[in-house]
Each structure stands twice: as C-alpha cells, then as structure tokens.
Write a protein that holds these residues in place. Structure first.
Motif, PDB file in Angstrom:
ATOM      1  N   THR A   1      24.108   7.223  12.396  1.00  0.00           N
ATOM      2  CA  THR A   1      26.073   7.470  12.806  1.00  0.00           C
ATOM      3  C   THR A   1      26.470   8.639  12.877  1.00  0.00           C
ATOM      4  O   THR A   1      27.549   9.036  12.858  1.00  0.00           O
ATOM      5  CB  THR A   1      26.169   7.315  10.956  1.00  0.00           C
ATOM      6  OG1 THR A   1      24.837   5.668  10.818  1.00  0.00           O
ATOM      7  CG2 THR A   1      27.157   7.512  10.444  1.00  0.00           C
ATOM      8  N   ARG A   2      25.560   9.481  13.022  1.00  0.00           N
ATOM      9  CA  ARG A   2      26.171  11.475  13.638  1.00  0.00           C
ATOM     10  C   ARG A   2      26.844  11.450  14.617  1.00  0.00           C
ATOM     11  O   ARG A   2      27.360  11.785  15.067  1.00  0.00           O
ATOM     12  CB  ARG A   2      25.002  12.224  12.833  1.00  0.00           C
ATOM     13  CG  ARG A   2      24.717  12.903  11.687  1.00  0.00           C
ATOM     14  CD  ARG A   2      24.098  14.122  10.985  1.00  0.00           C
ATOM     15  NE  ARG A   2      22.389  13.941  12.177  1.00  0.00           N
ATOM     16  CZ  ARG A   2      21.817  13.667  11.094  1.00  0.00           C
ATOM     17  NH1 ARG A   2      21.934  13.320   9.915  1.00  0.00           N
ATOM     18  NH2 ARG A   2      20.181  13.177  11.587  1.00  0.00           N
TER      19      ARG A   2
ATOM     20  N   GLU B   1      30.354  11.399  16.624  1.00  0.00           N
ATOM     21  CA  GLU B   1      30.939  12.601  16.429  1.00  0.00           C
ATOM     22  C   GLU B   1      30.816  13.375  17.350  1.00  0.00           C
ATOM     23  O   GLU B   1      31.395  14.627  17.416  1.00  0.00           O
ATOM     24  CB  GLU B   1      30.248  13.459  14.959  1.00  0.00           C
ATOM     25  CG  GLU B   1      30.404  12.343  13.422  1.00  0.00           C
ATOM     26  CD  GLU B   1      29.362  13.110  12.834  1.00  0.00           C
ATOM     27  OE1 GLU B   1      29.087  14.881  12.489  1.00  0.00           O
ATOM     28  OE2 GLU B   1      29.648  12.618  11.670  1.00  0.00           O
TER      29      GLU B   1
ATOM     30  N   ARG C   1      30.167   0.421   6.855  1.00  0.00           N
ATOM     31  CA  ARG C   1      30.582   1.714   7.856  1.00  0.00           C
ATOM     32  C   ARG C   1      31.022   1.954   9.236  1.00  0.00           C
ATOM     33  O   ARG C   1      32.231   3.077   9.161  1.00  0.00           O
ATOM     34  CB  ARG C   1      29.341   2.671   6.839  1.00  0.00           C
ATOM     35  CG  ARG C   1      28.495   2.505   5.136  1.00  0.00           C
ATOM     36  CD  ARG C   1      27.986   3.827   4.700  1.00  0.00           C
ATOM     37  NE  ARG C   1      26.928   2.865   3.750  1.00  0.00           N
ATOM     38  CZ  ARG C   1      24.885   3.621   3.678  1.00  0.00           C
ATOM     39  NH1 ARG C   1      25.288   4.738   4.663  1.00  0.00           N
ATOM     40  NH2 ARG C   1      24.833   3.197   2.614  1.00  0.00           N
ATOM     41  N   TRP C   2      30.309   1.842  10.006  1.00  0.00           N
ATOM     42  CA  TRP C   2      31.278   2.192  11.182  1.00  0.00           C
ATOM     43  C   TRP C   2      32.205   1.250  10.993  1.00  0.00           C
ATOM     44  O   TRP C   2      33.709   1.533  12.504  1.00  0.00           O
ATOM     45  CB  TRP C   2      29.657   1.416  11.688  1.00  0.00           C
ATOM     46  CG  TRP C   2      28.234   2.093  11.426  1.00  0.00           C
ATOM     47  CD1 TRP C   2      28.032   3.309  11.184  1.00  0.00           C
ATOM     48  CD2 TRP C   2      26.973   1.673  12.394  1.00  0.00           C
ATOM     49  NE1 TRP C   2      27.008   3.441  11.223  1.00  0.00           N
ATOM     50  CE2 TRP C   2      26.259   2.600  11.721  1.00  0.00           C
ATOM     51  CE3 TRP C   2      26.938   1.041  13.091  1.00  0.00           C
ATOM     52  CZ2 TRP C   2      25.131   2.767  12.429  1.00  0.00           C
ATOM     53  CZ3 TRP C   2      25.432   0.889  13.605  1.00  0.00           C
ATOM     54  CH2 TRP C   2      24.732   2.143  13.269  1.00  0.00           C
TER      55      TRP C   2
ATOM     56  N   ASP D   1      34.733   1.000   8.932  1.00  0.00           N
ATOM     57  CA  ASP D   1      35.520   2.374   9.243  1.00  0.00           C
ATOM     58  C   ASP D   1      35.359   3.011   9.319  1.00  0.00           C
ATOM     59  O   ASP D   1      36.614   4.031   9.200  1.00  0.00           O
ATOM     60  CB  ASP D   1      34.665   2.714   6.766  1.00  0.00           C
ATOM     61  CG  ASP D   1      35.295   1.351   6.231  1.00  0.00           C
ATOM     62  OD1 ASP D   1      35.509   0.258   6.457  1.00  0.00           O
ATOM     63  OD2 ASP D   1      34.880   1.393   5.479  1.00  0.00           O
ATOM     64  N   THR D   2      35.013   3.696  10.532  1.00  0.00           N
ATOM     65  CA  THR D   2      34.594   4.804  11.090  1.00  0.00           C
ATOM     66  C   THR D   2      34.467   4.650  13.397  1.00  0.00           C
ATOM     67  O   THR D   2      35.957   4.166  13.310  1.00  0.00           O
ATOM     68  CB  THR D   2      33.834   5.683  11.238  1.00  0.00           C
ATOM     69  OG1 THR D   2      32.515   5.494  11.020  1.00  0.00           O
ATOM     70  CG2 THR D   2      33.514   6.378   9.411  1.00  0.00           C
ATOM     71  N   PHE D   3      33.697   4.543  13.426  1.00  0.00           N
ATOM     72  CA  PHE D   3      33.714   5.065  15.264  1.00  0.00           C
ATOM     73  C   PHE D   3      34.550   3.976  15.488  1.00  0.00           C
ATOM     74  O   PHE D   3      34.469   3.296  17.125  1.00  0.00           O
ATOM     75  CB  PHE D   3      32.988   5.523  15.073  1.00  0.00           C
ATOM     76  CG  PHE D   3      31.574   4.935  15.133  1.00  0.00           C
ATOM     77  CD1 PHE D   3      30.856   3.736  16.200  1.00  0.00           C
ATOM     78  CD2 PHE D   3      31.003   5.259  13.995  1.00  0.00           C
ATOM     79  CE1 PHE D   3      29.704   3.626  16.169  1.00  0.00           C
ATOM     80  CE2 PHE D   3      29.706   4.810  13.735  1.00  0.00           C
ATOM     81  CZ  PHE D   3      28.770   4.353  14.720  1.00  0.00           C
TER      82      PHE D   3
ATOM     83  N   TYR E   1      36.304   1.192  13.995  1.00  0.00           N
ATOM     84  CA  TYR E   1      37.107   0.315  12.980  1.00  0.00           C
ATOM     85  C   TYR E   1      37.449  -0.630  13.668  1.00  0.00           C
ATOM     86  O   TYR E   1      38.376  -2.026  13.331  1.00  0.00           O
ATOM     87  CB  TYR E   1      38.205   1.575  12.750  1.00  0.00           C
ATOM     88  CG  TYR E   1      39.114   1.885  13.986  1.00  0.00           C
ATOM     89  CD1 TYR E   1      40.080   1.571  14.467  1.00  0.00           C
ATOM     90  CD2 TYR E   1      38.464   2.776  14.033  1.00  0.00           C
ATOM     91  CE1 TYR E   1      40.605   2.066  15.509  1.00  0.00           C
ATOM     92  CE2 TYR E   1      39.002   3.299  15.675  1.00  0.00           C
ATOM     93  CZ  TYR E   1      40.262   3.282  15.801  1.00  0.00           C
ATOM     94  OH  TYR E   1      40.650   3.238  16.738  1.00  0.00           O
TER      95      TYR E   1
END
Length: 203
Positions: free
Chosen positions: A165-166, A169, A189-190, A192-194, A196
């Motif tokens: 997950t890091r 970034e 969760r992924w 919702d972030t990278f 999406y």
C-alpha cells in the motif's frame, strides 16, 4: 486479445509452446490490460493469470530494454515465487533483450542495490525487500509503467499488505494490476486510493 496481435517474438514463443488461443479468462483481460486499464483480475488457479502477467508485460515493453530504471514492478510472496516467475519470463522473452531482476530477503541488499543500479526493465520483488531497497535509495521508481501483484492472497494477514500500500505513494502515473484467487474486502482500500478507477474482472 488474439495472440496474433502480439509482438513477433511473443507470437513465436506461444506458437512454439502450442498455445494457439488465449484461455477464457485471458480473452477477458488481455485486451483491457493492453489498453492500459488498472484491474483486479480474480480467478482460480489454472486460469492463466501468471501467463497473462508475462505476456502483458513483454507486450507493454515491446520486448525492448530501455535505459536503466525499471518500468515494471511485480510483487510476489517469497524467494521461490520470485524465481518461479523469473523462469516464466525467461521462457517467454526469448528473442527480446528485456532484463529481469529478482529482489528477495535471502540475498545481500548491497549487492541487490548495485545490480539494480546497473539497469533492469522488470523487477520481481517481495514487498519487504523492495521497500527496504527503496528507502535506501537503491531503486528509481520514477519510470514505472506497471505495478503488479501476483497471487495477492499472500498479502492478507501480514505486514505485506501495508508495504504494498505504501509503494504507490512514491509512484507517478502507473497501471496497477492485482491478480488473486479472491477479492478481499481490504482491496476496497486500494479502490478508494490509487486504484479508484480500476476494473474488477472475475472468472
């Protein structure tokens, strides 16, 4: 994506191995991957996920080495998974000049930093070792075009999930591909972030 649309070296290898047509799951995902889509590819063992990774990566890189920084990063469970995937790449990349490198815990990190520095196109790594090399400024992720997790089920229940997950970034625009037998709720969760805008393709 029919195999006839692949670069010539890949077509030749597939023909030599007796693969005339993609498997059903490969038919579903290969053209989407070629088009640049980020994706969760969820299917059981034996559906061609690993071969899809190898074909998609070699096709994306057009079978050609380029400069020194890796353009593809693939996360795997452990040393044996890394070596097995390297064997697959070596079998399919004949006729190309692509460079594949494995990074895992059982080898000197200083040697790995030096070897990556000398140039590679594809890095196959365990999450823990990749992050350690990165934080020691031992790998340049600025040129990444694809970030892939093979058999992502291994991430669940340990620190590897957080380590993977890091990584985004530190990456700019990139295609993300997660191959797994199951879609775990933590993958949301992924989304919702990278990831999406990622597709979910299941068999």
């Amino acid at each position: 994506m029919p195999f006839k649309k692949l670069i010539e070296p890949l077509k030749n290898i597939l023909e030599h191995k007796g693969f005339s047509d993609p498997l059903p799951f490969q038919k579903k995902i290969l053209s989407k991957i070629k088009g640049g889509a980020s994706m969760f590819a969820i299917a059981p063992r034996g559906s061609g996920k690993t071969t899809s990774i190898v074909i998609s990566v070699i096709q994306k890189l057009k079978g050609k080495a380029f400069e020194d920084a890796p353009r593809v990063l693939i996360f795997v469970k452990d040393k044996q998974a890394a070596l097995n995937l390297e064997l697959e790449f070596n079998a399919f990349k004949r006729g190309t000049d692509l460079r594949v490198y494995c990074a895992y815990e059982e080898k000197s990190i200083d040697d790995q930093k030096d070897e990556i520095y000398f140039g590679t196109d594809i890095v196959i790594a365990t999450p823990k070792r990749l992050n350690k090399i990165f934080y020691l400024n031992g790998i340049n992720l600025n040129k990444l075009q694809m970030c892939i997790v093979e058999d992502a089920d291994f991430l669940l229940g340990n620190n590897a999930f957080a380590e993977v997950t890091r990584t985004p970034e530190s990456i700019g625009k990139c295609q993300y591909l997660i191959f797994s037998e199951n879609f775990d709720k933590r993958f949301e969760r992924w989304q919702d972030t990278f990831m999406y805008n990622a597709q979910v393709n299941k068999l």
